[in-house]
Scaffold this motif. Structure first.
Motif, PDB file in Angstrom:
ATOM      1  N   LYS A   1      37.273 -18.043 -29.907  1.00 10.77           N
ATOM      2  CA  LYS A   1      36.892 -19.041 -28.905  1.00 10.77           C
ATOM      3  C   LYS A   1      36.136 -20.192 -29.533  1.00 10.77           C
ATOM      4  CE  LYS A   1      34.925 -17.650 -25.148  1.00 10.77           C
ATOM      5  NZ  LYS A   1      34.033 -16.870 -24.242  1.00 10.77           N
ATOM      6  N   ASN A   2      35.444 -19.921 -30.623  1.00  9.64           N
ATOM      7  CA  ASN A   2      34.615 -20.944 -31.263  1.00  9.64           C
ATOM      8  C   ASN A   2      35.265 -21.525 -32.522  1.00  9.64           C
ATOM      9  OD1 ASN A   2      31.678 -21.057 -29.956  1.00  9.64           O
ATOM     10  ND2 ASN A   2      32.432 -18.954 -29.804  1.00  9.64           N
ATOM     11  N   GLY A   3      36.556 -21.284 -32.691  1.00 16.01           N
ATOM     12  CA  GLY A   3      37.273 -21.883 -33.813  1.00 16.01           C
ATOM     13  C   GLY A   3      36.894 -21.322 -35.165  1.00 16.01           C
ATOM     14  N   ILE A   4      36.533 -20.048 -35.211  1.00 11.48           N
ATOM     15  CA  ILE A   4      36.156 -19.390 -36.469  1.00 11.48           C
ATOM     16  C   ILE A   4      37.308 -18.494 -36.905  1.00 11.48           C
ATOM     17  CG2 ILE A   4      34.555 -17.771 -37.557  1.00 11.48           C
ATOM     18  CD1 ILE A   4      32.410 -18.750 -35.589  1.00 11.48           C
ATOM     19  N   GLY A   5      37.827 -18.723 -38.104  1.00 16.69           N
ATOM     20  CA  GLY A   5      38.946 -17.945 -38.612  1.00 16.69           C
ATOM     21  C   GLY A   5      38.622 -16.463 -38.691  1.00 16.69           C
ATOM     22  N   THR A   6      39.419 -15.634 -38.022  1.00 16.41           N
ATOM     23  CA  THR A   6      39.135 -14.204 -37.880  1.00 16.41           C
ATOM     24  C   THR A   6      40.393 -13.398 -38.168  1.00 16.41           C
ATOM     25  OG1 THR A   6      37.520 -14.716 -36.150  1.00 16.41           O
ATOM     26  CG2 THR A   6      38.304 -12.447 -36.259  1.00 16.41           C
ATOM     27  N   TYR A   7      40.195 -12.219 -38.757  1.00 19.16           N
ATOM     28  CA  TYR A   7      41.337 -11.355 -39.051  1.00 19.16           C
ATOM     29  C   TYR A   7      40.944  -9.907 -38.830  1.00 19.16           C
ATOM     30  CZ  TYR A   7      45.748 -10.085 -41.326  1.00 19.16           C
ATOM     31  OH  TYR A   7      47.022  -9.621 -41.593  1.00 19.16           O
TER      32      TYR A   7
ATOM     33  N   CYS B   1      41.297 -32.905 -20.996  1.00 21.94           N
ATOM     34  CA  CYS B   1      41.902 -32.891 -22.338  1.00 21.94           C
ATOM     35  C   CYS B   1      41.113 -31.996 -23.285  1.00 21.94           C
ATOM     36  CB  CYS B   1      41.960 -34.317 -22.894  1.00 21.94           C
ATOM     37  SG  CYS B   1      43.129 -35.406 -22.053  1.00 21.94           S
ATOM     38  N   LYS B   2      39.788 -32.061 -23.187  1.00 24.77           N
ATOM     39  CA  LYS B   2      38.929 -31.238 -24.030  1.00 24.77           C
ATOM     40  C   LYS B   2      39.144 -29.751 -23.735  1.00 24.77           C
ATOM     41  CE  LYS B   2      34.036 -30.420 -25.032  1.00 24.77           C
ATOM     42  NZ  LYS B   2      32.645 -30.825 -24.717  1.00 24.77           N
ATOM     43  N   GLU B   3      39.235 -29.404 -22.445  1.00 27.88           N
ATOM     44  CA  GLU B   3      39.443 -28.016 -22.048  1.00 27.88           C
ATOM     45  C   GLU B   3      40.781 -27.495 -22.577  1.00 27.88           C
ATOM     46  OE1 GLU B   3      40.111 -25.431 -17.939  1.00 27.88           O
ATOM     47  OE2 GLU B   3      39.207 -27.433 -17.838  1.00 27.88           O
ATOM     48  N   LYS B   4      41.840 -28.294 -22.439  1.00 29.80           N
ATOM     49  CA  LYS B   4      43.164 -27.884 -22.913  1.00 29.80           C
ATOM     50  C   LYS B   4      43.189 -27.758 -24.433  1.00 29.80           C
ATOM     51  CE  LYS B   4      45.130 -27.513 -18.962  1.00 29.80           C
ATOM     52  NZ  LYS B   4      45.551 -26.165 -18.477  1.00 29.80           N
ATOM     53  N   LYS B   5      42.477 -28.652 -25.109  1.00 28.61           N
ATOM     54  CA  LYS B   5      42.404 -28.587 -26.565  1.00 28.61           C
ATOM     55  C   LYS B   5      41.742 -27.284 -27.009  1.00 28.61           C
ATOM     56  CE  LYS B   5      42.382 -30.551 -30.779  1.00 28.61           C
ATOM     57  NZ  LYS B   5      43.558 -31.083 -31.488  1.00 28.61           N
ATOM     58  N   MET B   6      40.664 -26.909 -26.338  1.00 24.81           N
ATOM     59  CA  MET B   6      39.960 -25.681 -26.681  1.00 24.81           C
ATOM     60  C   MET B   6      40.823 -24.453 -26.394  1.00 24.81           C
ATOM     61  SD  MET B   6      36.086 -26.590 -25.381  1.00 24.81           S
ATOM     62  CE  MET B   6      35.425 -25.010 -25.902  1.00 24.81           C
TER      63      MET B   6
ATOM     64  N   THR C   1      44.095 -24.344 -26.470  1.00 28.33           N
ATOM     65  CA  THR C   1      45.137 -24.312 -27.491  1.00 28.33           C
ATOM     66  C   THR C   1      44.589 -23.785 -28.810  1.00 28.33           C
ATOM     67  OG1 THR C   1      46.271 -26.195 -26.463  1.00 28.33           O
ATOM     68  CG2 THR C   1      46.806 -25.713 -28.766  1.00 28.33           C
ATOM     69  N   ARG C   2      43.381 -24.249 -29.165  1.00 23.56           N
ATOM     70  CA  ARG C   2      42.748 -23.789 -30.402  1.00 23.56           C
ATOM     71  C   ARG C   2      42.486 -22.300 -30.353  1.00 23.56           C
ATOM     72  NH1 ARG C   2      36.685 -25.586 -31.881  1.00 23.56           N
ATOM     73  NH2 ARG C   2      36.325 -24.199 -30.126  1.00 23.56           N
ATOM     74  N   GLU C   3      41.969 -21.814 -29.214  1.00 24.05           N
ATOM     75  CA  GLU C   3      41.679 -20.393 -29.078  1.00 24.05           C
ATOM     76  C   GLU C   3      42.953 -19.561 -29.212  1.00 24.05           C
ATOM     77  OE1 GLU C   3      39.995 -17.260 -25.711  1.00 24.05           O
ATOM     78  OE2 GLU C   3      39.579 -19.399 -25.512  1.00 24.05           O
ATOM     79  N   ALA C   4      44.035 -20.018 -28.576  1.00 24.04           N
ATOM     80  CA  ALA C   4      45.299 -19.287 -28.645  1.00 24.04           C
ATOM     81  C   ALA C   4      45.823 -19.233 -30.075  1.00 24.04           C
ATOM     82  CB  ALA C   4      46.328 -19.946 -27.728  1.00 24.04           C
ATOM     83  N   LEU C   5      45.669 -20.338 -30.796  1.00 22.56           N
ATOM     84  CA  LEU C   5      46.120 -20.382 -32.185  1.00 22.56           C
ATOM     85  C   LEU C   5      45.340 -19.392 -33.041  1.00 22.56           C
ATOM     86  CD1 LEU C   5      47.765 -21.686 -34.472  1.00 22.56           C
ATOM     87  CD2 LEU C   5      45.979 -23.422 -34.660  1.00 22.56           C
ATOM     88  N   PHE C   6      44.028 -19.403 -32.917  1.00 15.77           N
ATOM     89  CA  PHE C   6      43.200 -18.485 -33.705  1.00 15.77           C
ATOM     90  C   PHE C   6      43.462 -17.029 -33.320  1.00 15.77           C
ATOM     91  CE2 PHE C   6      40.987 -22.307 -34.877  1.00 15.77           C
ATOM     92  CZ  PHE C   6      40.413 -22.021 -36.099  1.00 15.77           C
ATOM     93  N   LEU C   7      43.715 -16.765 -32.035  1.00 15.52           N
ATOM     94  CA  LEU C   7      44.010 -15.408 -31.596  1.00 15.52           C
ATOM     95  C   LEU C   7      45.324 -14.910 -32.183  1.00 15.52           C
ATOM     96  CD1 LEU C   7      42.973 -15.261 -27.819  1.00 15.52           C
ATOM     97  CD2 LEU C   7      42.108 -13.832 -29.671  1.00 15.52           C
ATOM     98  N   ASN C   8      46.328 -15.783 -32.223  1.00 15.07           N
ATOM     99  CA  ASN C   8      47.630 -15.385 -32.759  1.00 15.07           C
ATOM    100  C   ASN C   8      47.526 -15.007 -34.238  1.00 15.07           C
ATOM    101  OD1 ASN C   8      49.085 -15.668 -30.394  1.00 15.07           O
ATOM    102  ND2 ASN C   8      49.563 -17.812 -30.758  1.00 15.07           N
ATOM    103  N   VAL C   9      46.697 -15.737 -34.974  1.00 12.21           N
ATOM    104  CA  VAL C   9      46.537 -15.464 -36.400  1.00 12.21           C
ATOM    105  C   VAL C   9      45.688 -14.221 -36.633  1.00 12.21           C
ATOM    106  CG1 VAL C   9      45.550 -16.367 -38.549  1.00 12.21           C
ATOM    107  CG2 VAL C   9      46.863 -17.875 -37.049  1.00 12.21           C
ATOM    108  N   SER C  10      44.770 -13.935 -35.723  1.00 12.31           N
ATOM    109  CA  SER C  10      43.745 -12.908 -35.936  1.00 12.31           C
ATOM    110  C   SER C  10      44.271 -11.472 -35.929  1.00 12.31           C
ATOM    111  CB  SER C  10      42.670 -13.020 -34.848  1.00 12.31           C
ATOM    112  OG  SER C  10      43.180 -12.580 -33.600  1.00 12.31           O
ATOM    113  N   ARG C  11      45.371 -11.224 -35.282  1.00 14.34           N
ATOM    114  CA  ARG C  11      45.906  -9.869 -35.114  1.00 14.34           C
ATOM    115  C   ARG C  11      44.994  -8.987 -34.249  1.00 14.34           C
ATOM    116  NH1 ARG C  11      46.216  -6.625 -39.108  1.00 14.34           N
ATOM    117  NH2 ARG C  11      48.223  -5.622 -38.759  1.00 14.34           N
ATOM    118  N   LEU C  12      44.122  -9.586 -33.488  1.00 13.73           N
ATOM    119  CA  LEU C  12      43.293  -8.814 -32.567  1.00 13.73           C
ATOM    120  C   LEU C  12      44.171  -8.207 -31.474  1.00 13.73           C
ATOM    121  CD1 LEU C  12      40.321 -11.300 -32.232  1.00 13.73           C
ATOM    122  CD2 LEU C  12      40.113  -8.944 -33.033  1.00 13.73           C
TER     123      LEU C  12
END
Length: 257
Positions: free
Chosen positions: A130-136, A50-55, A57-68
């Motif tokens: 990957k570490n849940g830090i908001g990036t753009y 569960c922890k791995e899947k949560k991480m 999901t979080r990484e994918a969310l931050f990546l989508n917002v980041s425009r990297l």
């Protein structure tokens, strides 16, 4: 894994999973139900999954917002360090820890086109996600376009706030456009607001040395103030060589100001 050991393991994972059950409560549950070692182990593996899947999901969310860039992931693992000195490699490893963000230090990368600046900058961005830090991630010309639109619609505050809300702001390709006086003043405001934050860093790449940035902006007082804030206690990275696309490039020095 015993009941108390599982409770410690559970406590470390519960915050990431957003669970309200405490480690003491889970230990009490294990004892009261006479759970076997095998059952505790199964539960631990399930929590870890569960922890791995949560991480993920979080990484994918931050990546989508980041425009990297996502076509080819430019990560630290894919950054070629073969030609670097041992000291330079250690400094690259230091960037990967993201400690500079907690220290509120900016990173400025200077060098010719195609030598690895954007790769290293986006590597930082991926590590942040990957570490849940908001990036753009944004190119300097895109900032100019947004400033132009904001000036014409009277929405400059909205644009500045939208760029200021991230912890790591990556500005790529400084030097490919020239700012008007009004755009230069907005650029200063962006840097000024970001510098006032309690946590965060700007990562910037350019093909021009900072002294020549005076040719890219049209209000020198505002530019000087922006550079004072941007370069104060910054990490300066200088690239040299031919473009990677021509098959030869090297990072010759990494200087910490």
């Amino acid at each position: 894994m015993t009941g108390p050991e599982f409770a410690d393991f559970y406590d470390s994972a519960s915050k990431q999973l957003g669970l309200t059950l405490t480690g003491d409560e889970i230990a009490s549950f294990i004892v009261s139900n006479n759970a076997s070692e095998e059952e505790i182990g199964f539960l631990a593996r399930f929590i870890a999954l569960c922890k791995e899947k949560k991480m993920e999901t979080r990484e994918a969310l931050f990546l989508n917002v980041s425009r990297l860039p996502k076509k080819m992931l430019m990560t630290f693992d894919r950054f070629n360090t073969d030609s670097l000195s041992a000291a330079a490699k250690r400094k690259i490893d230091s960037l990967r820890t993201l400690a500079f963000i907690e220290a509120r230090r900016n990173v400025i990368m200077i060098g010719p086109t195609g030598t690895g600046k954007t790769h290293l900058a986006t590597s930082i961005g991926y590590e942040c996600c990957k570490n849940g830090i908001g990036t753009y991630f944004i190119k300097m010309r895109e900032i100019q376009d947004r400033f132009n639109k904001a000036l014409s619609t009277g929405s400059t505050g909205k644009v500045l706030n939208s760029l200021n809300k991230y912890t790591c702001l990556i500005i790529d390709e400084v030097g490919y456009c020239k700012f008007t006086m009004e755009e230069t003043l907005l650029f200063f405001q962006l840097i000024d607001r970001f510098s006032a934050k309690e946590r965060g860093s700007i990562v910037m790449t350019s093909n021009k040395d900072i002294p020549s940035w005076k040719d890219l902006f049209s209000e020198m007082d505002a530019l000087e103030c922006a550079l004072d804030r941007l370069c104060n206690d910054s990490i300066s990275i200088r690239f040299s060589g031919l473009s990677n696309r021509r098959g030869s490039s090297e990072l010759i020095e990494i200087n910490y100001n």
